[in-house]
Enzyme design. Structure first.
Site, PDB file in Angstrom:
ATOM      1  N   ARG A   1       0.671  -1.275   0.043  1.00  0.00           N
ATOM      2  CA  ARG A   1       0.065  -0.167  -0.157  1.00  0.00           C
ATOM      3  C   ARG A   1       0.825   1.279  -0.016  1.00  0.00           C
ATOM      4  O   ARG A   1       0.390   2.261   0.067  1.00  0.00           O
ATOM      5  CB  ARG A   1      -0.857  -0.045   1.310  1.00  0.00           C
ATOM      6  CG  ARG A   1      -1.860  -1.239   1.265  1.00  0.00           C
ATOM      7  CD  ARG A   1      -2.423  -1.178   2.636  1.00  0.00           C
ATOM      8  NE  ARG A   1      -2.074  -0.079   3.765  1.00  0.00           N
ATOM      9  CZ  ARG A   1      -3.308   0.706   4.240  1.00  0.00           C
ATOM     10  NH1 ARG A   1      -4.314   0.679   3.765  1.00  0.00           N
ATOM     11  NH2 ARG A   1      -2.603   1.517   4.885  1.00  0.00           N
TER      12      ARG A   1
ATOM     13  N   CYS B   1      20.201  31.595  22.492  1.00  0.00           N
ATOM     14  CA  CYS B   1      20.037  29.925  22.421  1.00  0.00           C
ATOM     15  C   CYS B   1      20.102  29.762  23.766  1.00  0.00           C
ATOM     16  O   CYS B   1      21.385  30.113  24.536  1.00  0.00           O
ATOM     17  CB  CYS B   1      20.823  29.206  21.294  1.00  0.00           C
ATOM     18  SG  CYS B   1      20.766  27.499  22.030  1.00  0.00           S
TER      19      CYS B   1
ATOM     20  N   CYS C   1      23.407  27.506  24.090  1.00  0.00           N
ATOM     21  CA  CYS C   1      24.992  27.869  23.637  1.00  0.00           C
ATOM     22  C   CYS C   1      25.651  28.249  24.838  1.00  0.00           C
ATOM     23  O   CYS C   1      25.444  28.748  25.707  1.00  0.00           O
ATOM     24  CB  CYS C   1      24.783  28.950  22.480  1.00  0.00           C
ATOM     25  SG  CYS C   1      24.402  28.419  20.840  1.00  0.00           S
TER      26      CYS C   1
ATOM     27  N   HIS D   1      26.140  24.958  17.962  1.00  0.00           N
ATOM     28  CA  HIS D   1      24.734  25.149  17.677  1.00  0.00           C
ATOM     29  C   HIS D   1      24.206  24.314  16.434  1.00  0.00           C
ATOM     30  O   HIS D   1      23.217  23.785  16.439  1.00  0.00           O
ATOM     31  CB  HIS D   1      24.245  26.588  17.688  1.00  0.00           C
ATOM     32  CG  HIS D   1      22.797  26.870  17.615  1.00  0.00           C
ATOM     33  ND1 HIS D   1      22.167  27.043  18.865  1.00  0.00           N
ATOM     34  CD2 HIS D   1      21.908  26.883  16.322  1.00  0.00           C
ATOM     35  CE1 HIS D   1      20.781  27.163  18.377  1.00  0.00           C
ATOM     36  NE2 HIS D   1      20.773  27.171  17.142  1.00  0.00           N
TER      37      HIS D   1
ATOM     38  N   ASN E   1      14.647  14.039  21.076  1.00  0.00           N
ATOM     39  CA  ASN E   1      13.954  14.102  20.054  1.00  0.00           C
ATOM     40  C   ASN E   1      14.537  14.911  19.030  1.00  0.00           C
ATOM     41  O   ASN E   1      15.046  16.043  19.457  1.00  0.00           O
ATOM     42  CB  ASN E   1      12.806  14.858  20.609  1.00  0.00           C
ATOM     43  CG  ASN E   1      11.654  14.259  21.637  1.00  0.00           C
ATOM     44  OD1 ASN E   1      11.722  13.083  21.647  1.00  0.00           O
ATOM     45  ND2 ASN E   1      11.150  14.790  22.597  1.00  0.00           N
TER      46      ASN E   1
ATOM     47  N   SER F   1      12.119  22.824  18.622  1.00  0.00           N
ATOM     48  CA  SER F   1      11.929  24.009  17.954  1.00  0.00           C
ATOM     49  C   SER F   1      13.534  24.669  18.077  1.00  0.00           C
ATOM     50  O   SER F   1      13.895  25.378  17.162  1.00  0.00           O
ATOM     51  CB  SER F   1      11.285  25.171  18.542  1.00  0.00           C
ATOM     52  OG  SER F   1      11.332  25.221  20.017  1.00  0.00           O
TER      53      SER F   1
ATOM     54  N   HIS G   1      19.934  23.335  18.402  1.00  0.00           N
ATOM     55  CA  HIS G   1      21.140  22.883  19.085  1.00  0.00           C
ATOM     56  C   HIS G   1      21.081  21.469  19.564  1.00  0.00           C
ATOM     57  O   HIS G   1      20.267  21.069  20.127  1.00  0.00           O
ATOM     58  CB  HIS G   1      21.095  23.901  20.495  1.00  0.00           C
ATOM     59  CG  HIS G   1      22.490  23.892  21.023  1.00  0.00           C
ATOM     60  ND1 HIS G   1      23.342  25.125  20.994  1.00  0.00           N
ATOM     61  CD2 HIS G   1      23.283  22.893  21.508  1.00  0.00           C
ATOM     62  CE1 HIS G   1      24.677  24.898  21.538  1.00  0.00           C
ATOM     63  NE2 HIS G   1      24.387  23.466  21.812  1.00  0.00           N
TER      64      HIS G   1
ATOM     65  N   HIS H   1      20.997  18.299  21.275  1.00  0.00           N
ATOM     66  CA  HIS H   1      20.629  17.960  22.743  1.00  0.00           C
ATOM     67  C   HIS H   1      19.535  16.842  22.767  1.00  0.00           C
ATOM     68  O   HIS H   1      18.988  16.559  22.191  1.00  0.00           O
ATOM     69  CB  HIS H   1      20.156  19.301  23.442  1.00  0.00           C
ATOM     70  CG  HIS H   1      18.718  19.623  23.291  1.00  0.00           C
ATOM     71  ND1 HIS H   1      18.493  20.232  21.928  1.00  0.00           N
ATOM     72  CD2 HIS H   1      17.610  19.421  23.674  1.00  0.00           C
ATOM     73  CE1 HIS H   1      17.128  20.602  21.971  1.00  0.00           C
ATOM     74  NE2 HIS H   1      16.580  20.101  23.047  1.00  0.00           N
TER      75      HIS H   1
ATOM     76  N   GLN I   1      17.519  14.590  26.251  1.00  0.00           N
ATOM     77  CA  GLN I   1      16.824  14.814  27.558  1.00  0.00           C
ATOM     78  C   GLN I   1      17.018  13.519  28.486  1.00  0.00           C
ATOM     79  O   GLN I   1      17.148  12.532  27.871  1.00  0.00           O
ATOM     80  CB  GLN I   1      15.455  15.299  27.524  1.00  0.00           C
ATOM     81  CG  GLN I   1      15.282  16.358  26.649  1.00  0.00           C
ATOM     82  CD  GLN I   1      13.633  16.881  26.803  1.00  0.00           C
ATOM     83  OE1 GLN I   1      13.089  16.992  27.796  1.00  0.00           O
ATOM     84  NE2 GLN I   1      13.258  17.128  25.572  1.00  0.00           N
TER      85      GLN I   1
ATOM     86  N   HIS J   1      19.641  -1.535  24.814  1.00  0.00           N
ATOM     87  CA  HIS J   1      19.593  -1.455  23.380  1.00  0.00           C
ATOM     88  C   HIS J   1      19.027   0.131  23.197  1.00  0.00           C
ATOM     89  O   HIS J   1      18.530   0.579  23.987  1.00  0.00           O
ATOM     90  CB  HIS J   1      18.881  -2.272  22.654  1.00  0.00           C
ATOM     91  CG  HIS J   1      17.365  -2.287  22.883  1.00  0.00           C
ATOM     92  ND1 HIS J   1      16.889  -3.104  24.028  1.00  0.00           N
ATOM     93  CD2 HIS J   1      16.404  -1.741  22.209  1.00  0.00           C
ATOM     94  CE1 HIS J   1      15.823  -2.994  24.194  1.00  0.00           C
ATOM     95  NE2 HIS J   1      15.258  -2.230  23.150  1.00  0.00           N
TER      96      HIS J   1
HETATM   97 ZN   LIG Z   1      13.589  -1.568  23.446  1.00  0.00          ZN
HETATM   98 ZN   LIG Z   2      22.770  26.904  20.638  1.00  0.00          ZN
END
Ligand SMILES: [Zn+2]
Ligand SMILES: [Zn+2]
Length: 349
Positions: free
Chosen positions: A27, A51, A54, A114, A154, A162, A165, A167, A169, A297
């Site tokens: 598909r 930023c 930075c 950055h 992310n 947004s 730079h 990074h 979390q 993993h």
């Molecule tokens: Zn996993």
């Molecule tokens: Zn930066």
């Protein structure tokens, strides 16, 4: 289409999540008239005055970043879990439950630059990051009340980032995230039955088949799993079983850094764009339990199916909780394997 030219239309069992993935690869070429992700923005400068990440810049909390030179970790100024979360809560109504959102949320800047991404860092710089991740897991995981440490990145505006730079979390929480809980339980049952780690046998099956193995870098491996839910979903892992980064040796970490670099360069080279993804480290909970059957993993979940075309989560995924995949992992793995080894933004590449 599969290698033999036969349409692949089947369900594949996801052994870690213990659920079916519907593979309906016939598909994928359906006409599409819906929304597309925005085209990639122009490359920003190496230093940006406003930023928050930075070096030397002030953050919203009023703290000022040091003139850091490699990896820089600090407490998130907008924590979703934190030590300041209210402790005395109104009782939940009826049958419901609540609890304080205590914990620790941190930001990990990968580089002072950055305008660079994880994919463009040298393996030695990625190794520095992996060492920092290991330290954070051990440091946060041994604190009282922390039952799990989720380390993730992310990347890209399509997953809500947004600030470009580079990074990631960290959420150190008083509960275990659902996916980890599910994988831990599946791994525990498999270990009790077979006396082997489930993920270790997944790696063995991938190596035996070979069609979805992307790279082997010494003690580390990159592959697209048989049961991939996203078109370009890939895993990076040490071949030996470690329940978390805590016991991974420096040598294994160096191989993992090379493996991660291998994958992220191919991602960016695929469509010559900075490839968005959600990357997550799956590690054992830190609640003192026995997790010897759990194999650490890294999972990468890119949301794009085609350039600027998002995989939408809809009826099957949101409504029903199982994934419908329009692509065949064997075909997508071959696509990634065929790409150049040098990042497309490398000067003179
Ligand atoms: Zn996993
Ligand atoms: Zn930066």
């Amino acid at each position: 289409m599969s290698d033999s030219g036969v349409v692949t239309w089947e369900q594949r069992w996801h052994p870690l999540r213990e659920e079916w993935v519907i593979v309906a690869a016939h598909r994928n070429d359906r006409p599409w008239h819906g929304e597309r992700a925005a085209p990639p923005a122009a490359r920003p400068p190496a230093y940006v005055e406003d930023c928050y990440f930075c070096p030397g810049n002030p953050r919203v909390s009023g703290a000022r970043n040091p003139q850091y030179r490699s990896v820089f970790v600090f407490d998130n100024d907008h924590p979703c879990v934190g030590p300041d979360a209210p402790q005395s809560l109104a009782a939940a109504p009826g049958i419901y439950r609540n609890s304080p959102a205590s914990g620790i949320a941190r930001v990990v800047c990968y580089s002072p630059r950055h305008n660079i991404t994880l994919a463009e860092l040298d393996p030695s710089e990625i190794l520095t990051l992996l060492i920092a991740w290991r330290e954070q897991y051990v440091d946060l995981g041994t604190r009282p009340g922390v039952r799990h440490v989720l380390i993730f990145e992310n990347k890209g505006e399509v997953v809500g980032v947004s600030n470009p730079h580079p990074h990631g979390q960290i959420y150190a929480t008083n509960f275990v995230f659902k996916t980890i809980e599910t994988e831990v339980e599946a791994s525990r049952r498999y270990y009790e039955e077979h006396r082997r780690a489930l993920f270790h046998d997944i790696i063995r099956s991938e190596l035996e088949d070979g069609r979805r193995v992307l790279a082997e870098t010494g003690s580390a491996i990159v592959f697209m799993p048989y049961f991939a839910r996203y078109a370009y979903e890939c895993y990076v892992a040490p071949r030996e079983t470690h329940s978390s980064l805590a016991t991974v040796t420096d040598g294994e970490l160096a191989d993992l850094a090379t493996a991660l670099k291998w994958l992220l360069v191919r991602y960016d080279n695929l469509w010559q764009m900075s490839f968005p993804y959600v990357l997550a480290l799956h590690q054992a909970p830190t609640d003192g339990g026995d997790y010897s059957g759990f194999h650490f993993h890294i999972e990468c979940h890119p949301p794009l199916r085609k350039p600027q075309l998002l995989k939408y989560l809809a009826g099957p995924e949101i409504g029903g909780g199982n994934f419908l995949s329009d692509t065949l992992p064997e075909v997508k793995a071959a696509e990634l394997r065929a790409l150049p080894a040098v990042h497309y933004r490398t000067p003179d590449a």
